[in-house]
Design an enzyme around this catalytic site. Structure first.
Site, PDB file in Angstrom:
ATOM      1  N   ARG A 213       0.477   4.227  18.146  1.00  0.00           N
ATOM      2  CA  ARG A 213       0.027   5.246  17.187  1.00  0.00           C
ATOM      3  C   ARG A 213       0.358   6.673  17.591  1.00  0.00           C
ATOM      4  O   ARG A 213       0.785   7.464  16.754  1.00  0.00           O
ATOM      5  CB  ARG A 213      -1.475   5.110  16.891  1.00  0.00           C
TER       6      ARG A 213
ATOM      7  N   ASP B 208       0.826  -1.222   0.000  1.00  0.00           N
ATOM      8  CA  ASP B 208       0.000   0.000   0.000  1.00  0.00           C
ATOM      9  C   ASP B 208       0.853   1.262   0.000  1.00  0.00           C
ATOM     10  O   ASP B 208       0.683   2.143  -0.841  1.00  0.00           O
ATOM     11  CB  ASP B 208      -0.908   0.064   1.237  1.00  0.00           C
TER      12      ASP B 208
END
Ligand code: ARG
Length: 353
Positions: free
Chosen positions: A119, A39
């Site tokens: 994250r 991706d």
């Protein structure tokens, strides 16, 4: 789709007197959260094509398994103007994992938040690079179905509300085959791994696995879903004891041997993983409102949280433990929801510390 302005045409009056060729207008820059996978490799080209931007590809090392090739060199060959692999494992452990451990943080009492707790640090690294490079855009490879898009968006905006976020995989809904075709057509170098039915995310604190047959909760996870731990049925028959030394709620040694946090977690992942410790099978309530079946392998996290809770049982007064459990729930929820940089998380942290 919000498209960046292709050029900025300024009518400079001084231009009449200057002979040199008109300078090409500088393109805006985008910092891409890059993993080297299909991706984000394809995204380098896609961003140039669709947003007319220069791409700075940044991979962040939070302890995921290394790629087979030099992903930085490949990003440059694929058109990035700059690329880097930034090792933040020490910061990840000290400023994110240890606070989560002190909170015994587990989402829905089973998942040690391994993906979620990485994250905020990744968004911090990306926002810092954007600032240094004067980039207006940040791009991430999350799709519209998961929690991570929210964590990236919220984390980045808390770092700098002026950043513009591009999520190619939310705009360009595609299949693996289409992406491989796009790569071939545009001369993008990719490492085509054997197609896997699973989607994985890996770091020091644990590994997650979703999709494929796992989406049927009647099915037991097949052997192939587990990649980091030994089947408990095949684990050594004799148990192994390990003594974990804590200082102020933080583990500092194993069997009396002092080691830094990264090494300690790596060692425990391997040791406990050999005994099948840390396998989790969970139907999870996602932040975006769907239930999803996931498996996790978090040997070090599960071992350390059990040990840390044991230590609390020995040392904390009863009422404090009971109240801390309430705080822990909220703390875990904030991590899951991408709200690490929320003031409330810091306030709860103060109590926990
Ligand atoms: N569901 C977990 C979370 O939201 C992990 C998701 C990680 N992504 C993956 N493709 N396995 O924290």
């Amino acid at each position: 789709m919000a498209v960046a302005k292709k050029t900025t045409t300024k009518k400079a009056s001084a231009a009449k007197t200057v002979k040199s060729a008109p300078k090409k207008a500088a393109r805006d820059k985008v910092v891409l959260a890059y993993s080297g996978g299909l991706d984000t490799s394809v995204d380098i080209h896609w961003l140039q094509e669709n947003y007319n931007v220069d791409v700075i590809a940044i991979a962040v090392n939070v302890g995921q398994p290394p790629s087979k090739d030099d992903i930085v060199a490949r990003a440059l060959r694929n058109g990035a103007i700059k690329a880097d692999f930034i090792d933040v494992r020490k910061e990840f452990v000290e400023d994110y994992i240890w606070p989560a451990l002190k909170a015994n943080a587990m989402y829905q009492n089973v998942y040690p938040l391994s993906t979620a707790v990485a994250r905020p640090l990744i968004t911090k690294v990306l926002a810092d690079v954007a600032k240094k490079e004067g980039a207006k855009y940040i791009a991430h490879g999350c799709t519209a179905k998961g929690n991570d898009q929210v964590r990236f968006d919220v984390g980045l905006i808390s770092q700098n509300p002026d950043l513009k976020i591009i999520a190619p995989m939310r705009e360009w809904v595609t299949t693996r085959e289409e992406e491989i075709d796009y790569a071939k057509k545009n001369g993008i170098e990719i490492i085509v791994k054997k197609s896997s039915p699973y989607s994985r995310d890996e770091n020091l604190w644990g590994n997650s696995c979703e999709c494929g047959i796992l989406e049927d909760p009647w099915e037991e996870p097949p052997a192939g879903a587990w990649a980091y731990t030994v089947d408990p049925a095949k684990a050594p028959a004799a148990p192994k004891y390990i003594e974990i030394g804590f200082e102020k709620g933080i583990p500092v040694c194993l069997d009396g041997v002092r080691m830094d946090g990264v090494k300690l977690i790596e060692t425990l992942n391997e040791l406990a993983g050999k005994y099948g410790v840390g396998r989790i099978d969970h139907v999870e309530d996602r932040l975006v409102g769907i239930k999803s079946r996931e498996t996790y392998e978090c040997p070090a996290a599960i071992t350390l949280i059990a040990a840390h809770r044991g230590l609390e049982a020995l040392t904390l007064p009863k009422d404090t433990i009971e109240f801390k459990r309430i705080i822990e729930q909220k703390f875990s929820q904030l991590i899951y929801d991408g709200l690490w940089y929320e003031g409330l998380r810091e306030n709860l942290q103060a109590f926990i510390d």
